[in-house]
Design a protein around this motif. Structure first.
Motif, PDB file in Angstrom:
ATOM      1  N   MET A 275      43.851  49.009  31.570  1.00 33.73           N
ATOM      2  CA  MET A 275      42.857  48.205  32.293  1.00 33.73           C
ATOM      3  C   MET A 275      42.042  49.120  33.216  1.00 33.73           C
ATOM      4  SD  MET A 275      44.763  44.659  33.302  1.00 33.73           S
ATOM      5  CE  MET A 275      45.767  45.252  34.632  1.00 33.73           C
ATOM      6  N   PRO A 276      41.386  50.135  32.673  1.00 30.87           N
ATOM      7  CA  PRO A 276      40.682  51.065  33.564  1.00 30.87           C
ATOM      8  C   PRO A 276      39.598  50.377  34.380  1.00 30.87           C
ATOM      9  CG  PRO A 276      40.063  51.447  31.270  1.00 30.87           C
ATOM     10  CD  PRO A 276      41.196  50.476  31.252  1.00 30.87           C
ATOM     11  N   GLU A 277      39.104  49.270  33.853  1.00 25.46           N
ATOM     12  CA  GLU A 277      38.018  48.577  34.557  1.00 25.46           C
ATOM     13  C   GLU A 277      38.504  47.938  35.861  1.00 25.46           C
ATOM     14  OE1 GLU A 277      39.442  47.669  31.787  1.00 25.46           O
ATOM     15  OE2 GLU A 277      40.176  45.626  32.059  1.00 25.46           O
ATOM     16  N   ARG A 278      39.821  47.804  36.003  1.00 25.18           N
ATOM     17  CA  ARG A 278      40.348  47.107  37.192  1.00 25.18           C
ATOM     18  C   ARG A 278      40.063  47.841  38.497  1.00 25.18           C
ATOM     19  NH1 ARG A 278      45.494  45.670  39.422  1.00 25.18           N
ATOM     20  NH2 ARG A 278      44.080  45.317  41.131  1.00 25.18           N
ATOM     21  N   VAL A 279      39.839  49.148  38.379  1.00 28.12           N
ATOM     22  CA  VAL A 279      39.602  49.910  39.607  1.00 28.12           C
ATOM     23  C   VAL A 279      38.373  49.371  40.353  1.00 28.12           C
ATOM     24  CG1 VAL A 279      38.121  51.718  38.647  1.00 28.12           C
ATOM     25  CG2 VAL A 279      39.639  52.248  40.545  1.00 28.12           C
ATOM     26  N   ASN A 280      37.503  48.716  39.609  1.00 20.71           N
ATOM     27  CA  ASN A 280      36.314  48.160  40.260  1.00 20.71           C
ATOM     28  C   ASN A 280      36.506  46.746  40.766  1.00 20.71           C
ATOM     29  OD1 ASN A 280      34.256  49.935  40.630  1.00 20.71           O
ATOM     30  ND2 ASN A 280      33.701  49.940  38.462  1.00 20.71           N
ATOM     31  N   MET A 281      37.662  46.180  40.511  1.00 22.75           N
ATOM     32  CA  MET A 281      37.864  44.774  40.896  1.00 22.75           C
ATOM     33  C   MET A 281      39.201  44.611  41.616  1.00 22.75           C
ATOM     34  SD  MET A 281      36.667  42.984  37.377  1.00 22.75           S
ATOM     35  CE  MET A 281      37.589  44.051  36.331  1.00 22.75           C
ATOM     36  N   PRO A 282      39.294  45.120  42.810  1.00 25.10           N
ATOM     37  CA  PRO A 282      40.598  45.061  43.478  1.00 25.10           C
ATOM     38  C   PRO A 282      41.074  43.638  43.729  1.00 25.10           C
ATOM     39  CG  PRO A 282      38.896  45.700  45.023  1.00 25.10           C
ATOM     40  CD  PRO A 282      38.263  45.672  43.678  1.00 25.10           C
ATOM     41  N   ASP A 283      40.142  42.707  43.778  1.00 21.65           N
ATOM     42  CA  ASP A 283      40.553  41.329  44.063  1.00 21.65           C
ATOM     43  C   ASP A 283      40.880  40.552  42.789  1.00 21.65           C
ATOM     44  OD1 ASP A 283      37.920  41.586  43.334  1.00 21.65           O
ATOM     45  OD2 ASP A 283      37.291  39.759  44.370  1.00 21.65           O
ATOM     46  N   HIS A 284      40.689  41.194  41.647  1.00 25.42           N
ATOM     47  CA  HIS A 284      40.969  40.479  40.405  1.00 25.42           C
ATOM     48  C   HIS A 284      42.378  40.851  39.976  1.00 25.42           C
ATOM     49  CE1 HIS A 284      39.885  38.235  36.897  1.00 25.42           C
ATOM     50  NE2 HIS A 284      40.270  39.217  36.112  1.00 25.42           N
TER      51      HIS A 284
ATOM     52  N   THR B 682      42.219  41.202  52.026  1.00 23.22           N
ATOM     53  CA  THR B 682      42.763  40.188  51.099  1.00 23.22           C
ATOM     54  C   THR B 682      43.423  40.844  49.893  1.00 23.22           C
ATOM     55  OG1 THR B 682      40.770  39.992  49.756  1.00 23.22           O
ATOM     56  CG2 THR B 682      40.869  38.611  51.702  1.00 23.22           C
ATOM     57  N   VAL B 683      43.296  42.137  49.791  1.00 32.03           N
ATOM     58  CA  VAL B 683      43.897  42.835  48.641  1.00 32.03           C
ATOM     59  C   VAL B 683      44.723  44.008  49.166  1.00 32.03           C
ATOM     60  CG1 VAL B 683      42.004  42.280  47.070  1.00 32.03           C
ATOM     61  CG2 VAL B 683      41.883  44.363  48.401  1.00 32.03           C
ATOM     62  N   PRO B 684      45.646  44.516  48.358  1.00 35.64           N
ATOM     63  CA  PRO B 684      46.437  45.655  48.828  1.00 35.64           C
ATOM     64  C   PRO B 684      45.524  46.826  49.209  1.00 35.64           C
ATOM     65  CG  PRO B 684      47.375  44.760  46.815  1.00 35.64           C
ATOM     66  CD  PRO B 684      46.076  44.059  47.021  1.00 35.64           C
ATOM     67  N   VAL B 685      45.873  47.515  50.270  1.00 34.74           N
ATOM     68  CA  VAL B 685      45.019  48.602  50.775  1.00 34.74           C
ATOM     69  C   VAL B 685      44.838  49.684  49.706  1.00 34.74           C
ATOM     70  CG1 VAL B 685      44.689  50.254  52.631  1.00 34.74           C
ATOM     71  CG2 VAL B 685      45.886  48.138  53.082  1.00 34.74           C
ATOM     72  N   HIS B 686      45.896  49.950  48.968  1.00 34.81           N
ATOM     73  CA  HIS B 686      45.801  50.958  47.913  1.00 34.81           C
ATOM     74  C   HIS B 686      44.684  50.592  46.930  1.00 34.81           C
ATOM     75  CE1 HIS B 686      46.706  52.381  43.845  1.00 34.81           C
ATOM     76  NE2 HIS B 686      47.209  53.451  44.418  1.00 34.81           N
ATOM     77  N   ASP B 687      44.675  49.345  46.485  1.00 36.38           N
ATOM     78  CA  ASP B 687      43.667  48.917  45.506  1.00 36.38           C
ATOM     79  C   ASP B 687      42.270  48.988  46.127  1.00 36.38           C
ATOM     80  OD1 ASP B 687      45.909  48.442  44.123  1.00 36.38           O
ATOM     81  OD2 ASP B 687      45.620  46.302  43.809  1.00 36.38           O
ATOM     82  N   LEU B 688      42.194  48.561  47.366  1.00 36.63           N
ATOM     83  CA  LEU B 688      40.907  48.562  48.057  1.00 36.63           C
ATOM     84  C   LEU B 688      40.342  49.986  48.121  1.00 36.63           C
ATOM     85  CD1 LEU B 688      38.983  46.803  49.922  1.00 36.63           C
ATOM     86  CD2 LEU B 688      40.249  47.782  51.822  1.00 36.63           C
ATOM     87  N   LEU B 689      41.204  50.911  48.497  1.00 35.05           N
ATOM     88  CA  LEU B 689      40.750  52.294  48.650  1.00 35.05           C
ATOM     89  C   LEU B 689      40.450  52.944  47.312  1.00 35.05           C
ATOM     90  CD1 LEU B 689      43.052  53.617  51.477  1.00 35.05           C
ATOM     91  CD2 LEU B 689      40.634  53.126  51.567  1.00 35.05           C
ATOM     92  N   ALA B 690      41.281  52.631  46.314  1.00 36.29           N
ATOM     93  CA  ALA B 690      41.037  53.220  44.990  1.00 36.29           C
ATOM     94  C   ALA B 690      39.659  52.778  44.505  1.00 36.29           C
ATOM     95  CB  ALA B 690      42.120  52.786  44.018  1.00 36.29           C
ATOM     96  N   THR B 691      39.331  51.525  44.737  1.00 36.63           N
ATOM     97  CA  THR B 691      38.031  51.013  44.332  1.00 36.63           C
ATOM     98  C   THR B 691      36.920  51.714  45.109  1.00 36.63           C
ATOM     99  OG1 THR B 691      39.002  48.890  43.856  1.00 36.63           O
ATOM    100  CG2 THR B 691      36.632  48.917  44.157  1.00 36.63           C
ATOM    101  N   ALA B 692      37.088  51.754  46.417  1.00 34.17           N
ATOM    102  CA  ALA B 692      36.044  52.359  47.255  1.00 34.17           C
ATOM    103  C   ALA B 692      35.843  53.821  46.873  1.00 34.17           C
ATOM    104  CB  ALA B 692      36.436  52.239  48.721  1.00 34.17           C
ATOM    105  N   VAL B 905      27.603  50.666  38.453  1.00 40.61           N
ATOM    106  CA  VAL B 905      27.719  49.625  37.424  1.00 40.61           C
ATOM    107  C   VAL B 905      28.761  48.639  37.918  1.00 40.61           C
ATOM    108  CG1 VAL B 905      28.238  49.190  34.997  1.00 40.61           C
ATOM    109  CG2 VAL B 905      27.298  51.399  35.719  1.00 40.61           C
ATOM    110  N   THR B 906      28.369  47.398  37.989  1.00 38.92           N
ATOM    111  CA  THR B 906      29.329  46.404  38.469  1.00 38.92           C
ATOM    112  C   THR B 906      30.063  45.800  37.291  1.00 38.92           C
ATOM    113  OG1 THR B 906      27.824  45.960  40.237  1.00 38.92           O
ATOM    114  CG2 THR B 906      29.589  44.358  39.919  1.00 38.92           C
ATOM    115  N   GLU B 907      31.376  45.960  37.320  1.00 36.20           N
ATOM    116  CA  GLU B 907      32.196  45.394  36.243  1.00 36.20           C
ATOM    117  C   GLU B 907      32.289  43.882  36.433  1.00 36.20           C
ATOM    118  OE1 GLU B 907      33.843  47.138  33.916  1.00 36.20           O
ATOM    119  OE2 GLU B 907      33.617  49.204  34.636  1.00 36.20           O
TER     120      GLU B 907
END
Lengths: 893, 1106
Positions: A275-284, B682-692, B905-907
């Motif tokens: 799910m590499p695309e998940r990195v862009n959707m932390p809330d999903h 609202t999301v785990p900090v790890h996920d938030l930071l990985a995204t950012a 690019v917005t997924e």
């Protein structure tokens, strides 16, 4: 394997092939499996075999489900206590038995779990209680607890209830009436417990056909892969899974993991690969595969909710706890008040509010502009913590969650994501489940209720959508009887497989061994492992076994000997594609931004100190107004202590005016004066500290001030000519555009020779005068004072070090003042040679620093390595990237 | 000697303790011993082999398994042959007794001491008080601190005077007191039993004063024994003379009445201190003859006395160690007794520490984790009775342990020793059972005091004074690692550097000689620099590395080089020099992550996202490589506005004021971080930071090693997540413990950089030891000085509270000096460990003072070059060079930023069906719904036509059971039951209900379980009720037990309809698949309301409402 284990009292000769199960069920048979997972798998397999797109779901049950279903057919049959009730009951019995406080609540909880497991084993293996006698303190205690539990079940209000572990025994007399099937098909059992054997024997004796399922020897293709590291192994598996899914999107794939696999790491690698695309959707939030989901209690919303509940009804909370609450997006009105709340947090940090009274805060002005926060805090402070029945707690708590915004009152105001709704729904189930406590307790304390709610949330798993439902990740021990298209077995090293024995701690070991309780001795563990190994080999037409030679800090692990006969191949390279690098450019960070005429700068000596330390620091702090967030600390801050001492000394010298007056005082009079000064200081500086802290600090102040006044008695006579005098120093002296520095000099004395001595109180560490010299002074405070007060060749400046155990003066002068610690500028002992020249030099240096500031110099050029030590701006100035003199300073060990 | 010792050590019939110096083949010996034991035991579990690390346990297991699987070696390989023969015997035993040992290596009980204690505590849940086993926590300082803070707060409330006395001791620095108490909690196994005991014993003060007196007396006796008789005769008169002089500045006035040499007793301590003061300089050491002047009581005119004093001083200064002993005398307490103030302080401290421990226990229970100290204490508690003697509970263990082997025995802590004593306590000689204890280690390599290792325990055990079974003490001598030249140098050096005699109390270990077993050439060289110059030293080391790395080692491969230092920071100067020279290297746990630029940026990013008012972190982002705004460009954006940076960069007016490039870069930051700011919290900090991190294109802007570091930091952040938030103080603390990942390339493996502590157990062809001239940093003084003083039959504790801030306390210093000597002795051993890692070359670097030409006290070089440049280094080559000119620091690099702003690019998330939030009608709603469903099913099964009174009665029982099974009881159960009954009665009585539940419908189903194949997957559904009506329509009905009071019923039903329509439409489509020609209708039935809603199929008009 299965076959030989059936050769006891129970004799199951008959078998049918797996392909014949469907028709047996159509003829009224019932398929019973060892685990519920296997039952689900059988349903799937049978439906898949069907030619119809829709069919009736086959009737397949696990052993335990089957017993429960049978028990429901008897209306008069006792209703078993649910798990929470049973656990609570064990805990009550154990707590009462142990009586003392030697066991913590978590230990009692653990003992209850052990007791429940031990009791279940005793029932399944028909171990008589007598077997436990005189086998040690632990089994003696178990005996007492079992007896205590039975007493409870025999009396009101629980009379007529039973434990789940007693179900099989209780069903036994009626089993023939209850079981309406002509044939029972059994699958996935490694062995039968004596209780299972009894039931099956009775049914068999009554003519019910008991058959086991014969699995056709599947032509399996097995490969074994040796990997260097765990990371490599998991990446290999993930990549293989990805390839398989791309080729066959509906293929059923399992990853069976041993205990040596870091499952969290596996999830991460699978997530990243599939799910590499998940990195862009932390809330999903979604699971990549069918696997154990995270406990509800680990979800952000629920963690914040539970955290808030720990603050409910409390008078005082720590700043750390309050800060977490402030930033909770689920607390009422967060969207509107978000920035104000962040500002409040910053202010509280600045004021070192290490502990806070919520009530005080609500009534203060600090919450102005944050009505929703106010209202949520009000609900929390109004929370009543007196004992109540669980059902009342449940309802009240739901209301509290509405009052604080965690639960919306109507769906209309809800803008929550699916993930948040799932969290809330599951949370409500957990909350509701707590009413079960009322069957076994009367009233529950708030603390206990909250602990139970926390446990319920930890036990509950949040069901998340699954990206690849046909991909399963499960422990090897749960693989018995399951079927897949492809199977990966991870972490199959010699340490993890075969399994180790795991005896039950409360039951005497000899008894467990006598009854051959599963896994109670190494030989039994080996036997069970051999069964599991066979199950793994039969689980899919293609089985890929892997292990890593290095896991954590363990190196050179071998593959499990069970797989020793397979050919080993090395793990192929599965490196992820390298990230394409982006181009960078260098940029000029040294452009000056001169001070504009209408720009207001408010600064004292610290501004010049910062400018001297590093122009970037002064620019960031005074031009951009960027400041570091502070951390609160317990007790009273050093700066507050310092300012209290300043205030007290101001009071004292306002009264005394001269050393003569000081000397004229008796010890008692001095005591009275100091006490008055301390009270006055506290009146003026209303720091938010507790009464007890204040009391200790007052005592400390007294000791310090008393010592200091005694120090002042020792020096040559003087008069105080100025106290807390304000100066405004415009720098540079001869420039058109000036920077105004505000200075408050603590005191100015005049001695009998007419020397003016400018004194600054210091309550911190020793300051050597070398810090006041040179081009970029480390400590320009006294030089600035000297300039502001226009000191001349007969005058002196000095720090007065008012510090427990280190009282004294540290100053510079042109002529002797007779004060110990005042250095004459005569070129000796590394002192400057000429006082007047030094005064001139100070004027020039400070002019130059002020000029730099006015010119808007913002380069990152610290005076020396020490200047960066407590700066805190490293992330901003990026000095580590541009380079810095190598740090070879103090050693650390 | 060595070979016969090895033979004895392998003998499974005897117990022994083997001293095995570096390179003496200890692991092989252990393997052989285990094999020998396996060949004679009944079950493999009778053997317990204990190691200190999991790595060592795994290695040991690997070695045993390797032996079991080995091919028969060549006859010439005698030691391999021995191993093979032992293994063959084991295999035979395994076969006979059906152990399946080759397949089941888990039966070999090779584990760490920590795992053993964990297993013991788990097996005894009641007695250990660990019913629920805690997770072993490794970073628990935060809990210690929390416990300390809570305890101080409690003490302030309960006993404010005590709290005040302790706080004033530290100048009312609460944070310092908390830290010191937290540090005490970390080593509570040392003081807890004593402190708890002292709180209840009245004799504690007296007991400790006795010990104190004994220690004082011991010092006086030592001193007295070293002073020659002629000095004793003449010195008193001389000192009296000096004391009488007005100009004498020494503190000896009380010696005026000294008639003769003082008595050797505690009462005379003041006189002894006076003598010491009269002899020594204030800075320590004996004065030079010229310094014996009037200030020391010998004016120029008193020539005879002066000469006599000079002679006497010269004589005394020739006695090694006397000056230090005399200096110690001066520091001794004037009275070997606690003052009342000291004692009440000590009591206050005890009180606080006990409370802190209680708080810690509470925190452990709440968090479900604990440190190993706790687990060991609990395991011991379970194994000992109330008097602390071992109980017979060991019977409960899996098997009786008959043979215990302990590796690295020199690293044993006192707590672990207690455990070992317990495990072996029941081993009675002559009870007919064969039991052995085997311990192996090297006290000269005991360097883990910071992990609580007590080398004295090894010495006690070797002397059979450790309350363990009797052991034969054996020594291995042959060194199979280093060249003879190195072995010989190490022998010469450490015979001098290490003390002459062992001392249990002060942790002194004497040197044991080694004999080289190899024959290759070796080199030992010391490179001394006059004056410190780190850059020059680094350059010299780099030159050496370049030269040595191209040479072949003994095995023909290129030489491997280890660069070892006392502290990590000492390597920080060498790393850039190696990088500059293009030498690849592996720095293992050397570079702290916290100071890496990418980690600073990650930290700033997390702070900015989680704390909108953290302007500094936002500024860091704006100046970072992914944005790159200069300070000047930030000015118009940030100045003169108190709003948050995020708000400011969204202020149109401010944006308009900046140039186009800045606007572009800001737009990128806003676009990249906007979604993250939205979901922060609202999301785990790890996920938030990985995204950012990803959205800011940072992976493309940083190199691979930076990405590895970021991954490690993100992992840490994940472990610290507190519901989408993070405690930054804690993050900073923990980041300090993380190190940048080492270069994993094979090229880098040739040069390794480690600390000396980390190098233990490893070896290299060439070992380089830089920075030997530097000294270590002193540790903070503990709140409570503590030491164990050996007494007949055991040890007795001695404690003293810290002196007031910036003050001194003689008792505290005395006790601390014992700990200090343990530290100093260990330091010498650390050097031994470092030097013995070398196979062929040992190169040492250090500096001496430019002026005195001496090495600094406390430095390693001081040990090697005691006399400075004038002396020699035990025969090592010495090269002396002057500190050169400071090499110019490399030019500053320019700051970098991304050149092209990437397009984001917005997924899009996959479309997910909207989740339905529950209506919450109280905790009983769901059980009521389930019970009513079940009752309606029963009714439909027999048909409404048959549902009379008896049905209602039986259903009431069933419903009651169902509600109870779901946990309801008491009034809630009764209310719920009456709701269920009412619903059932209502359904049975109503027309709609009667129609639904009638038995007359053809093909009627209740709780109809259907499975569907959908796109290759299988899904299961259960339909509440279905039948075919008179018109041939298949009905699908779902029961909804929600109730509704007041308000608009129709609106409520419509809401329900829209919420549940998708589910019913799905059912309809399933049934259409089963019978494509059959018309299907679906509806919701509300038994609580007797209401009905037909659901339209997609594309149909809404049906008529009921």
């Amino acid at each position: 394997m299965q076959q030989e284990l059936f050769n006891r009292q129970l004799n199951i000769d008959e078998s049918i092939s797996a392909s014949g199960v469907s028709s047996s069920l159509d003829k009224g048979g019932l398929l019973i499996t060892a685990s519920s997972k296997q039952a689900v798998d059988w349903k799937r397999r049978l439906v898949a075999e069907s030619v119809l797109p829709v069919c009736e779901t086959p009737h397949v049950l696990s052993w335990q489900e089957w017993l429960l279903e049978l028990s429901k057919a008897l209306p008069a049959f006792p209703v078993p206590l649910n798990r929470m009730q049973e656990t609570e009951l064990w805990q009550q019995v154990i707590r009462k038995d142990l009586g003392d406080s030697s066991q913590s609540s978590s230990s009692i909880r653990g003992l209850a779990k052990h007791a429940s497991q031990a009791y279940t084993i005793m029932q399944e293996y028909a171990i008589k209680t007598e077997e436990l006698s005189f086998s040690g303190e632990e089994s003696d205690a178990l005996l007492r607890w079992i007896s205590g539990l039975h007493n409870k079940l025999d009396s009101e209000p629980l009379c007529g209830r039973m434990l789940v572990a007693d179900l099989a025994k209780a069903l036994l007399p009626a089993i023939l009436d209850l079981c309406q099937k002509r044939q029972l098909l059994l699958d996935g059992f490694h062995s039968f417990t004596p209780m299972q054997e009894k039931i099956l024997c009775r049914l068999q004796a009554a003519g019910i056909s008991i058959v086991h399922i014969e699995h056709e020897g599947r032509a399996t293709e097995q490969s074994m892969i040796c990997c260097e590291t765990e990371q490599q192994e998991l990446q290999y598996i993930s990549s293989r899974v990805q390839t398989e899914l791309q080729a066959q999107p509906q293929a059923r794939i399992a990853v069976a993991v041993s205990d040596s696999v870091d499952v969290r790491l596996l999830h991460k690698v699978l997530n990243r690969t599939l799910m590499p695309e998940r990195v862009n959707m932390p809330d999903h939030q979604m699971l990549v595969a069918n696997m154990a989901a995270l406990p509800l209690s680990e979800m952000p919303m629920i963690q914040q909710l539970l955290h808030m509940l720990t603050l409910a009804g409390k008078d005082s909370v720590s700043f750390a706890d309050f800060s977490r609450l402030l930033f909770s997006p689920y607390l009422m009105g967060y969207a509107q008040e978000r920035f104000d709340r962040a500002g409040l947090d910053r202010t509280l940090r600045m004021n070192n509010r290490h502990y806070l009274s919520l009530q005080f805060l609500i009534e203060s002005k600090e919450l102005e502009g944050m009505p929703d926060l106010s209202s949520a805090l009000m609900a929390l402070t109004n929370w009543q913590v007196n004992n109540r029945p669980a059902r009342e707690w449940v309802k009240a708590l739901h209301q509290l969650l509405q009052d604080t915004g965690f639960i919306h009152i109507s769906f209309a105001e809800s803008e929550r994501s699916n993930h948040e709704i799932r969290q809330l729904n599951t949370f409500r189930d957990c909350l509701s489940s707590l009413v079960a406590l009322d069957a076994v307790t009367n009233k529950v304390s708030w603390t206990r209720f909250l602990a139970l709610l926390r446990t319920a949330c930890s036990d509950a798993q949040l069901a998340l959508p699954i990206k690849y439902p046909n991909l399963s990740v499960l422990p090897i021990s749960q693989m018995a009887g399951l079927q897949f298209d492809k199977l990966f077995v991870a972490g199959f090293d010699a340490q993890a497989f075969p399994l180790s024995s795991s005896p039950q701690p409360l039951l005497p070991l000899p008894v467990q061994q006598k009854y051959r309780v599963s896994m109670s001795r190494p030989a039994l563990a080996y036997e069970y492992s051999a069964f599991l190994w066979q199950q793994l080999l039969q689980a899919a037409p293609e089985v890929y076994i892997s292990w890593s030679k290095q896991s954590g800090d363990q190196e050179s692990l071998n593959v499990s000997a069970f797989a020793g006969c397979l050919d080993v191949s090395a793990c192929p390279e599965t490196a992820l594609p390298a990230t394409e690098k982006a181009e960078t450019e260098s940029f000029d960070d040294a452009v000056h931004m001169p001070l504009s005429v209408d720009e207001t700068i408010r600064g004292g000596t610290a501004l010049i100190r910062d400018q001297s330390g590093c122009p970037f620091r002064a620019y960031t702090r005074y031009r951009l107004h960027v400041r570091e967030l502070e951390e609160t600390e317990p007790g009273i801050e050093a700066t507050t202590k310092g300012s209290l001492i300043h205030l007290a000394l101001e009071h004292i010298w306002q009264k005394l005016k001269s050393q003569a007056a000081l000397k004229a005082m008796s010890a008692d009079e001095q005591t009275i004066l100091i006490e008055q000064a301390i009270d006055d200081a506290w009146q003026k500086n209303r720091s938010a500290v507790t009464t007890s802290t204040q009391s200790v600090e007052k005592r400390r102040m007294f000791l310090v001030l008393n010592d200091w006044l005694n120090e002042e008695r020792q020096r040559p006579a003087f008069d105080v000519i100025a106290i807390e005098k304000l100066y405004e120093l415009d720098l540079p002296r001869y420039a058109k555009q000036k920077l105004r520095i505000h200075i408050t000099a603590d005191r100015m004395d005049r001695d009998q020779q007419g020397h003016r001595i400018l004194i600054d109180y210091k309550t911190g560490a020793k300051q050597s005068f070398s810090k006041w010299l040179g081009e970029r002074m480390e400590e320009p405070q006294l030089p600035l004072y000297a300039l502001a007060a226009a000191l001349g060749e007969h005058d002196a400046v000095s720090f007065a070090r008012i510090r427990s155990g280190e009282m004294g003066f540290e100053g510079l002068c042109g002529e002797s003042t007779g004060i110990k610690g005042m250095t004459i500028c005569d070129g000796k002992r590394s002192s400057p040679e000429d006082w007047q020249a030094l005064l001139n030099d100070w004027a020039e240096q400070t002019d130059s620093l002020a000029e730099e500031f006015i010119q808007g110099l913002s380069t990152v050029s610290p005076r020396d390595e020490k200047a960066c030590r407590y700066c805190g701006l490293e992330a901003v100035c990026r000095i580590e990237e541009t380079g810095f003199d190598q740090d070879t300073g103090d050693d650390d060990e | 000697m060595s070979e016969s010792a090895r033979r004895q050590a392998r003998d499974p019939s005897i117990s022994c303790l083997v001293q095995a110096p570096a390179g003496s083949g200890k692991t092989e010996l252990l393997t052989q011993r285990i094999l020998a034991l396996l060949a004679i035991v009944e079950e493999p579990e009778e053997i317990l082999a204990l190691t200190f690390t999991r790595k060592a346990a795994a290695e040991m297991r690997g070695r045993v398994m390797q032996a079991l699987n080995m091919q028969k070696p060549d006859e010439k390989q005698s030691h391999k042959m021995e191993t093979w023969q032992l293994a063959q015997a084991v295999l035979q035993r395994s076969q006979t007794r059906q152990w399946n040992l080759s397949e089941h290596p888990g039966r070999l009980q090779l584990m760490t001491l920590d795992s053993l204690t964990f297993a013991l505590a788990r097996q005894l849940p009641l007695l250990s008080g660990l019913g629920e086993m805690p997770k072993p926590g490794e970073n628990l300082f935060v809990l210690y601190r929390e416990a300390a803070e809570a305890a101080i707060n409690l003490l302030m409330r309960a006993e404010p005077e005590k709290a005040e006395s302790l706080l004033l001791l530290l100048d009312h620095q609460m944070a310092s007191l908390i830290k010191l108490v937290a540090e005490m909690l970390a080593k509570r196994e040392q003081w807890l039993p004593t402190v708890a005991q002292n709180l209840v014993t009245s004799s504690a003060r007296h007991d400790m004063q006795e010990i104190l007196a004994r220690l004082v007396l011991e010092r006086v006796e030592q001193c007295n024994a070293m002073i020659p008789i002629e000095v004793k005769d003449q010195l008193p008169a001389l000192l009296v003379f000096a004391a009488k002089q007005d100009d004498c500045t020494l503190d000896i006035k009380h010696l005026l009445d000294l008639q003769q040499w003082p008595a050797v007793n505690v009462e005379s301590i003041a006189l002894w201190q006076g003598i010491a003061a009269g002899l020594l300089k204030k800075t320590g050491g004996f004065p030079a003859p010229a310094s014996i002047n009037k200030a020391r009581g010998f004016p120029a005119h008193a020539k005879a006395e002066k000469l006599q004093m000079q002679e006497m001083t010269a004589l005394l200064s020739s006695i090694t160690g006397l000056d230090e002993l005399l200096a110690d005398l001066i520091r001794l307490p004037a009275q070997p007794a606690y003052s009342d103030q000291q004692w009440s302080l000590l009591e206050a401290l005890f009180e606080l520490l006990v409370r802190a421990n209680e708080q810690l226990q509470g925190l452990f229970a709440r968090q479900g984790e604990a440190d190993f100290t706790e687990v060991v204490l609990r395991a011991l508690q379970a194994l000992e009775d109330e008097a602390g003697t071992p109980s017979d509970l060991l019977m409960k263990l899996d098997y009786r342990i008959h043979h215990i082997l302990v590796d690295e025995f020199q690293d044993t802590s006192s707590l672990q020793m207690r455990l070992l004593q317990n495990l072996t306590a029941g081993w009675q000689a002559g009870d007919g059972r064969h039991r052995t204890l085997f311990m192996v280690g090297d006290p000269m390599q005991s360097i883990y005091r910071f992990r609580k290792a007590e080398v004295g325990l090894f010495l006690q055990a070797a002397a059979n004074e450790a309350d363990l079974p009797w052991v034969e003490s054996l020594k291995l001598e042959r060194n199979f690692r280093s060249a003879p030249d190195i072995v010989a140098w190490v022998n010469r050096t450490f015979a001098n550097v290490l003390p002459d005699d062992d001392d249990v109390v002060r942790g002194a270990v004497s040197h044991a000689m080694a004999a080289s077993a190899l024959h290759h050439t070796g080199r030992v060289k010391l490179h001394v620099q006059q004056g410190r110059d780190d850059i020059q030293e680094a350059a010299a080391i780099v030159a050496l590395v370049q030269q040595e790395k191209s040479r072949a080692g003994l095995d023909g491969e290129l030489q491997r080089i280890g660069i070892l230092t006392r502290s990590r920071k000492q390597l920080h100067a060498i790393i850039p020099a190696l990088q500059e020279a293009g030498i690849a290297f592996r720095a293992i746990k050397i570079l702290p992550l916290a100071t890496r630029p990418e980690i600073r940026l990650l930290r700033a990013l997390s702070r900015a996202l989680l704390h909108p008012a953290d302007s500094q972190s936002w500024m860091a982002i704006l100046r970072s490589v992914c944005c790159g705004l200069s300070s000047a460009r930030l000015f118009p954006l940030l100045t003169a506005d108190k709003r948050s940076v995020w708000q400011l960069i969204h202020d149109e007016q401010r944006i308009e004021a900046v140039d186009a490039d800045t606007q572009l870069r800001l737009a990128f930051i806003k676009d990249a971080l906007g979604p993250c700011v939205e979901v922060a919290g609202t999301v785990p900090v790890h996920d938030l930071l990985a995204t950012a991190w990803h959205r800011l294109s940072l992976p493309e802007l940083l190199d691979e090693s930076a990405e590895q570091n970021v991954a490690a930091a993100l992992e840490l952040i994940e472990s610290l997540d507190e519901g989408g938030q993070i405690n930054f103080a804690l993050l900073d603390e923990r980041l300090e413990e993380l190190f940048a990942a080492p270069d994993s390339s094979s090229e880098a493996a040739q040069v390794e950089l480690l600390t000396m502590h980390g190098a233990k157990g490893l070896q290299w062809d060439v070992v380089i030891l830089p920075g030997l001239g530097k000294t270590g940093r002193g540790a903070d003084a503990p709140l409570l000085a503590f030491t164990d003083v050996p007494e007949a039959g055991g040890v007795k504790p001695l404690l003293a509270p810290k002196a007031e801030v910036r003050g001194k306390d003689a008792i505290y210093s005395l006790i601390n000096s014992i700990e200090k000597s343990k530290y100093n002795y260990e330091l010498a051993r650390l050097l031994y460990v470092a030097c013995t890692r070398a196979e062929s070359g040992l190169f040492m670097y250090g500096h001496v003072s430019e002026s005195t030409e001496l090495a600094a006290n406390g430095s390693f070089l001081k040990l090697l070059l005691a006399d400075g440049l004038e002396g020699e280094c035990f025969g090592a080559e010495i090269e002396i060079c002057e500190a050169g000119e400071q090499i110019e620091a490399t030019e500053k690099k320019a700051l970098q930023r991304m050149l092209h702003i990437p397009e984001l690019v917005t997924e899009q998330a996959e479309q997910e069906e909207l989740e339905t939030e529950y209506f919450w009608a109280g905790p009983e709603a769901a059980p009521v719904g389930n019970a009513v469903h079940e009752a309606l099913q029963h009714a439909a099964l027999i048909g409404v036509e048959q549902c009379g009174d008896s049905f209602m009665r039986s259903e009431n029982t069933s419903m009651r059971n169902a509600l109870m099974a779901e946990g309801l009881s008491g009034p809630m159960l009764e209310t719920a039951l009456s709701r269920c009954s009412r619903a059932l009665e209502q359904a049975l009585a109503s027309d709609r209900g009667s129609w639904l539940l009638s038995a007359r419908h053809p093909d009627a189903r209740c709780e109809w379980a259907l499975s569907v194949k959908q796109e290759g997957f299988i899904a299961h559904y259960v339909i509440d009720r279905s039948f075919i009506d008179e018109q041939g329509i298949r009905w699908v009905i779902d029961y909804k037990t929600a109730s509704h009071e007041g308000g608009d019923l129709n609106a409520f039903l419509s809401e329900e309809e829209s919420r549940h329509a998708p589910q019913l439409q799905r059912y309809t489509s399933i049934l259409k698949k089963m019978q494509p020609d059959r018309p299907v209708k679906c509806a919701l039935y509300f038994p609580m309301l007797d209401a009905w809603r037909e659901i339209a199929q997609p594309g149909e008009d809404s049906p008529v409402m009921d």
